[in-house]
Design a protein around this motif. Sequence first.
Motif, PDB file in Angstrom:
ATOM      1  N   ARG A 231      -6.568   6.829   4.768  1.00  0.00           N
ATOM      2  CA  ARG A 231      -6.190   5.427   4.637  1.00  0.00           C
ATOM      3  C   ARG A 231      -7.230   4.633   3.841  1.00  0.00           C
ATOM      4  NH1 ARG A 231      -2.282   3.523   8.282  1.00  0.00           N
ATOM      5  NH2 ARG A 231      -0.558   5.021   8.148  1.00  0.00           N
ATOM      6  N   ARG A 232      -8.491   5.009   3.982  1.00  0.00           N
ATOM      7  CA  ARG A 232      -9.533   4.271   3.255  1.00  0.00           C
ATOM      8  C   ARG A 232      -9.336   4.428   1.749  1.00  0.00           C
ATOM      9  NH1 ARG A 232     -15.691   5.235   4.909  1.00  0.00           N
ATOM     10  NH2 ARG A 232     -14.844   4.258   6.795  1.00  0.00           N
TER      11      ARG A 232
ATOM     12  N   THR B 222      -5.095   1.006  -3.829  1.00  0.00           N
ATOM     13  CA  THR B 222      -4.174  -0.131  -3.826  1.00  0.00           C
ATOM     14  C   THR B 222      -4.871  -1.396  -4.284  1.00  0.00           C
ATOM     15  OG1 THR B 222      -2.874   0.848  -2.020  1.00  0.00           O
ATOM     16  CG2 THR B 222      -2.607  -1.514  -2.412  1.00  0.00           C
ATOM     17  N   ASN B 223      -6.029  -1.679  -3.762  1.00  0.00           N
ATOM     18  CA  ASN B 223      -6.769  -2.887  -4.155  1.00  0.00           C
ATOM     19  C   ASN B 223      -7.147  -2.863  -5.635  1.00  0.00           C
ATOM     20  OD1 ASN B 223      -6.935  -4.570  -1.783  1.00  0.00           O
ATOM     21  ND2 ASN B 223      -8.242  -2.992  -0.863  1.00  0.00           N
TER      22      ASN B 223
ATOM     23  N   GLU C 215      -6.526   5.272   0.236  1.00  0.00           N
ATOM     24  CA  GLU C 215      -5.267   4.575  -0.066  1.00  0.00           C
ATOM     25  C   GLU C 215      -5.520   3.096  -0.317  1.00  0.00           C
ATOM     26  OE1 GLU C 215      -0.977   5.557   1.536  1.00  0.00           O
ATOM     27  OE2 GLU C 215      -2.416   5.429   3.164  1.00  0.00           O
ATOM     28  N   SER C 216      -6.267   2.473   0.592  1.00  0.00           N
ATOM     29  CA  SER C 216      -6.557   1.041   0.472  1.00  0.00           C
ATOM     30  C   SER C 216      -7.379   0.749  -0.778  1.00  0.00           C
ATOM     31  CB  SER C 216      -7.307   0.554   1.718  1.00  0.00           C
ATOM     32  OG  SER C 216      -6.532   0.740   2.883  1.00  0.00           O
ATOM     33  N   GLN C 217      -8.325   1.621  -1.087  1.00  0.00           N
ATOM     34  CA  GLN C 217      -9.161   1.429  -2.265  1.00  0.00           C
ATOM     35  C   GLN C 217      -8.313   1.462  -3.543  1.00  0.00           C
ATOM     36  OE1 GLN C 217     -12.247   4.373  -2.703  1.00  0.00           O
ATOM     37  NE2 GLN C 217     -12.721   3.765  -4.795  1.00  0.00           N
TER      38      GLN C 217
ATOM     39  N   ARG D 117       0.824  -1.213   0.000  1.00  0.00           N
ATOM     40  CA  ARG D 117       0.000   0.000   0.000  1.00  0.00           C
ATOM     41  C   ARG D 117       0.855   1.259   0.000  1.00  0.00           C
ATOM     42  NH1 ARG D 117      -0.717   3.151   4.063  1.00  0.00           N
ATOM     43  NH2 ARG D 117      -0.080   1.556   5.563  1.00  0.00           N
TER      44      ARG D 117
ATOM     45  N   ILE E  31      -2.458  -6.020   1.398  1.00  0.00           N
ATOM     46  CA  ILE E  31      -1.865  -4.744   1.008  1.00  0.00           C
ATOM     47  C   ILE E  31      -0.826  -4.252   2.019  1.00  0.00           C
ATOM     48  CG2 ILE E  31      -3.928  -4.074  -0.287  1.00  0.00           C
ATOM     49  CD1 ILE E  31      -4.672  -2.201   1.991  1.00  0.00           C
ATOM     50  N   GLU E  32      -0.798  -4.848   3.214  1.00  0.00           N
ATOM     51  CA  GLU E  32       0.191  -4.452   4.217  1.00  0.00           C
ATOM     52  C   GLU E  32       1.444  -5.335   4.174  1.00  0.00           C
ATOM     53  OE1 GLU E  32      -0.132  -1.667   5.772  1.00  0.00           O
ATOM     54  OE2 GLU E  32      -2.126  -1.411   4.892  1.00  0.00           O
TER      55      GLU E  32
END
Length: 570
Positions: free
Chosen positions: A441-442, A448-449, A444-446, A423, A462-463
Amino acid sequence: MEELYAAGTLPCTGLSSLTKSKFRSIQKDWPYQEHSLPIGILSVFISIQRLSDSGFVRKENSQLAGNSTNNEIPLLVMKGVSKRFPGVLALDKVDFELMQGEILGLVGENGAGKSTLMRILGGIYPADQGEILVEGKPVRIENIEDALELGISIIHQELNLAGNLDIAANIFLGREPVTSPFRVIRRQELYRQAADIASMVGITKPMTTLVEELSTGEQQLVEIAKALSMSARILVLDEPTSSLSPGEAERLFNVMRDLKEHGVSMVYISHRLGEVQHMCGRVIVLRDGLRVGELEGDEINREAMVRLMVGRDISRFFPEVALHRAGKSPVLSVNNLKRRGCVSSYTFDAYPGEILGLAGLVGAGRTELISCLFGIDPAVSGSITIDGREQTIRRPADAIRAGIGLVPEDRKALGVILQMAVRENITLPGLNTYHPILLDRRRESQVTNEQLQALSIKTPGIEQEVQYLSGGNQQKVGLAKWLALSPKVLILDEPTRGIDVGSKSEIYRLIRQLADSGVGIIMISSDMEEIIGLADRVLVMHESRVTGGLGRSEMTEENIMHLATGGSAK
């Protein structure tokens, strides 16, 4: 030692350079007593005598190990070797054998277990299960010192040299000849020892030359000389030609052939399957931690190796090339761009939906050109235009804002941050877009996925730290961090260096998909097959100038090499 020759116990046959006369000339020229002969020279002769006693060094009429008979005892056997890491079975009861005086190819996709197997052999990792035999006798290799004691040395892809020390100091680092009792290094003896061993592998530079001043090919030879100074009889070469020019690679191959004639056994690991076919008499193939096959002699060819490596037939290695359609406005225009210290200037266009190849020999100036485009080494004159608007690019941040992304050649040092999560790597170039006040962060995660799915990146989550991903997935992360910014121009410097065959095919498909979506791709590659198979158009460089451009119909190895060696466009 002289008595050994007089008694005829140290054989001369089959040893092109280490002969009785050679030893006598060394001894005659040495100004001290016989006991003061350099340890390096003595170790080489003693090592050859030891190997000869065990049948290791062949007589002139002996059959070479690559075509050995079945009743010959292997120099090295690894039986039922298994290794497990958290959540991963890296090796599953793998058998491996290496004959005396053999160049053995070890191939497989990234993550197949090649490096793990060799690190067990080199004492870097302990095996969870299995045994190792050297000359038919069980041995325990619990650390690197145990491996070196057995004559086993690994030359890694990332060379382990001290650039600020000279050649001699690197060859004998930690083992320098010293005086007693004050342990002062005996410089004259050090340089004499190093020169003798260096000459065996074709090093011609003075022993006082700093290693950082050597080419990559010369540094590779210093690594081999260092291994020979420790009486290595098993050399593991991991991707030794990945950064070498064709000339340097051929020089290395000549050294390998000479070492083979002197009885040294070598394990050759490479994703360049043409080199494996050219150099190896036998090939062992690993896939998913298993030994899945062995090829020998005429059985060794690219298609057979690929089938075993990936478990399927890659019928079309390169995706279909979309014909470049003239009439489009260029996405990138470079006009009379000149970088610091360079006489020549650059003028060219790149179009949306096009893969523009940059070809040339090592040192042609391709990487320097893209460093200038990306603001790493800013231009001193000329202009860069993106989508019709002239851009001022003085640093990488300017290039990123203009819509340019760069995937560098050395992905581990420059392309990704290995100790950071997937991520964090993917969102790093556009970090300012994720924190109006606090880091989102939300989102970022979206993002990345979305990239994991789009590029089929294989990761537990992702981590996950990037260092634990395979080379192919690391490269995809390096791509994903730019794709998340929707670049207009994406520069790829050696995009498949160190990538296995299956991952290469996937990277090629992704590059073509990016071009088809309208991104302008500039691709640097030293792999001629890659340039011809993937590029729509190619610019060829020689000595920091563009010597010509070729379209699809003109793109042949002969035409590219003609321009790469300074020839003018036909």
